[in-house]
Design a protein around this motif. Structure first.
Motif, PDB file in Angstrom:
ATOM      1  N   LYS A 133     -15.468  13.904 -35.200  1.00 15.38           N
ATOM      2  CA  LYS A 133     -14.240  14.350 -35.875  1.00 15.38           C
ATOM      3  C   LYS A 133     -13.273  15.088 -34.956  1.00 15.38           C
ATOM      4  CE  LYS A 133     -16.420  18.561 -37.680  1.00 15.38           C
ATOM      5  NZ  LYS A 133     -16.753  19.312 -38.912  1.00 15.38           N
ATOM      6  N   ASP A 134     -13.766  15.655 -33.858  1.00 20.69           N
ATOM      7  CA  ASP A 134     -12.890  16.396 -32.945  1.00 20.69           C
ATOM      8  C   ASP A 134     -12.354  15.529 -31.813  1.00 20.69           C
ATOM      9  OD1 ASP A 134     -13.241  18.786 -34.375  1.00 20.69           O
ATOM     10  OD2 ASP A 134     -15.118  19.206 -33.315  1.00 20.69           O
ATOM     11  N   HIS A 135     -12.748  14.266 -31.775  1.00 25.49           N
ATOM     12  CA  HIS A 135     -12.263  13.385 -30.711  1.00 25.49           C
ATOM     13  C   HIS A 135     -10.810  12.994 -30.999  1.00 25.49           C
ATOM     14  CE1 HIS A 135     -11.931   9.922 -28.018  1.00 25.49           C
ATOM     15  NE2 HIS A 135     -12.962  10.433 -27.373  1.00 25.49           N
ATOM     16  N   PRO A 136      -9.932  13.016 -29.986  1.00 20.07           N
ATOM     17  CA  PRO A 136      -8.506  12.759 -30.230  1.00 20.07           C
ATOM     18  C   PRO A 136      -8.201  11.340 -30.716  1.00 20.07           C
ATOM     19  CG  PRO A 136      -8.962  12.887 -27.867  1.00 20.07           C
ATOM     20  CD  PRO A 136     -10.190  13.364 -28.574  1.00 20.07           C
ATOM     21  N   TYR A 137      -9.122  10.385 -30.490  1.00 18.90           N
ATOM     22  CA  TYR A 137      -8.851   9.007 -30.900  1.00 18.90           C
ATOM     23  C   TYR A 137      -9.829   8.520 -31.967  1.00 18.90           C
ATOM     24  CZ  TYR A 137      -5.911   9.149 -26.758  1.00 18.90           C
ATOM     25  OH  TYR A 137      -4.964   9.504 -25.840  1.00 18.90           O
ATOM     26  N   SER A 138     -10.443   9.456 -32.666  1.00 19.78           N
ATOM     27  CA  SER A 138     -11.290   9.066 -33.785  1.00 19.78           C
ATOM     28  C   SER A 138     -10.416   8.494 -34.896  1.00 19.78           C
ATOM     29  CB  SER A 138     -12.074  10.271 -34.298  1.00 19.78           C
ATOM     30  OG  SER A 138     -13.107   9.886 -35.177  1.00 19.78           O
ATOM     31  N   GLN A 139     -10.993   7.683 -35.752  1.00 22.23           N
ATOM     32  CA  GLN A 139     -10.237   6.956 -36.777  1.00 22.23           C
ATOM     33  C   GLN A 139      -9.373   7.902 -37.615  1.00 22.23           C
ATOM     34  OE1 GLN A 139     -12.343   5.012 -40.115  1.00 22.23           O
ATOM     35  NE2 GLN A 139     -11.340   3.137 -39.470  1.00 22.23           N
ATOM     36  N   SER A 140      -8.098   7.521 -37.773  1.00 19.10           N
ATOM     37  CA  SER A 140      -7.096   8.223 -38.589  1.00 19.10           C
ATOM     38  C   SER A 140      -6.546   9.492 -37.945  1.00 19.10           C
ATOM     39  CB  SER A 140      -7.631   8.557 -39.993  1.00 19.10           C
ATOM     40  OG  SER A 140      -7.977   7.383 -40.693  1.00 19.10           O
ATOM     41  N   GLN A 141      -6.958   9.798 -36.707  1.00 19.81           N
ATOM     42  CA  GLN A 141      -6.368  10.929 -36.008  1.00 19.81           C
ATOM     43  C   GLN A 141      -4.949  10.579 -35.554  1.00 19.81           C
ATOM     44  OE1 GLN A 141      -7.769  13.749 -36.344  1.00 19.81           O
ATOM     45  NE2 GLN A 141      -9.294  14.155 -34.774  1.00 19.81           N
ATOM     46  N   VAL A 142      -4.079  11.570 -35.542  1.00 20.15           N
ATOM     47  CA  VAL A 142      -2.719  11.379 -35.039  1.00 20.15           C
ATOM     48  C   VAL A 142      -2.736  11.501 -33.512  1.00 20.15           C
ATOM     49  CG1 VAL A 142      -0.376  12.300 -35.021  1.00 20.15           C
ATOM     50  CG2 VAL A 142      -1.696  12.290 -37.148  1.00 20.15           C
TER      51      VAL A 142
END
Length: 211
Positions: A133-142
């Motif tokens: 969830k803290d990864h910058p390119y995880s699904q639905s992240q801006v």
């Protein structure tokens, strides 16, 4: 049924599932490559409805399985309200199927089976968008830089051994356990164009609805 039930342990016996199987198998023979996709409806903690297109991975007598990032909005909404709807639209057949029910998480073993069935491109997609969830390119992240996003995917692809894919911990399956099926056929005339199957007191009951 083996084409659709990858668990091989819960054959379809109940009539609404058998009806769905018949129509789904016919839809898969159509020219469209999207017959396994459906619109999943969920509700968030503020009672805001959400809908998005999701792929059906498999189904059997227990329910319909789809997969997602466990850290994304979809999973969060299902945790808040574990009731959802599925809508299949098969334009070539002039038919829609709406299924409502309760959603539960699959076991890790079942999620592993679904991941193993995916092709290399699917496995790569599920891997790069499910890094926590803290990864910058995880699904639905801006994110702000498409160029950096592309570089991230290329670097990740170079680092992976495509022969030894491992399911990301934050990616897995859900099962929608149906409480109702609604079949609407725009081809049919008369009293059977719209059929509702509803589970009541542990039994499936069939109703005919006015179109």
């Amino acid at each position: 049924m083996e084409e659709f039930d990858c668990f091989y342990s819960h054959p379809i016996t109940e009539q609404p599932f058998r009806d769905f199987y018949t129509h789904y198998k016919a839809a898969r023979c159509s020219p469209s490559h999207w017959t396994h996709n459906f619109v999943l409806g969920t509700v968030d903690s503020e009672d805001q409805p959400h809908a998005r297109t999701v792929s059906l991975h498999t189904f059997d007598n227990r329910g319909f399985c789809f997969c997602s990032n466990y850290d994304g909005p979809k999973a969060s909404q299902l945790e808040h309200c574990p009731k959802a709807s599925m809508l299949f639209v098969w334009e070539d057949m002039k038919m829609t199927v709406r299924i409502c029910g309760q959603v539960e998480k699959l076991s890790s073993e079942e999620s592993d089976i679904l991941f193993d069935r995916c092709g290399p491109s699917e496995k790569f997609y599920y891997t790069y968008c499910s890094q926590g969830k803290d990864h910058p390119y995880s699904q639905s992240q801006v994110y702000t830089s498409p160029k950096e996003m592309q570089q991230y995917k290329e670097d990740l692809k170079d680092s992976l051994d495509t022969q030894e894919w491992v399911r990301p911990a934050s990616w897995g399956g859900f099962r929608l356990v149906p409480t109702s099926f609604e079949f609407l056929s725009l081809k049919m005339r008369g009293n059977e164009a719209r059929v509702l199957w509803k589970k009541e007191e542990g039994e499936w009951r069939k109703y005919f609805l006015a179109p």
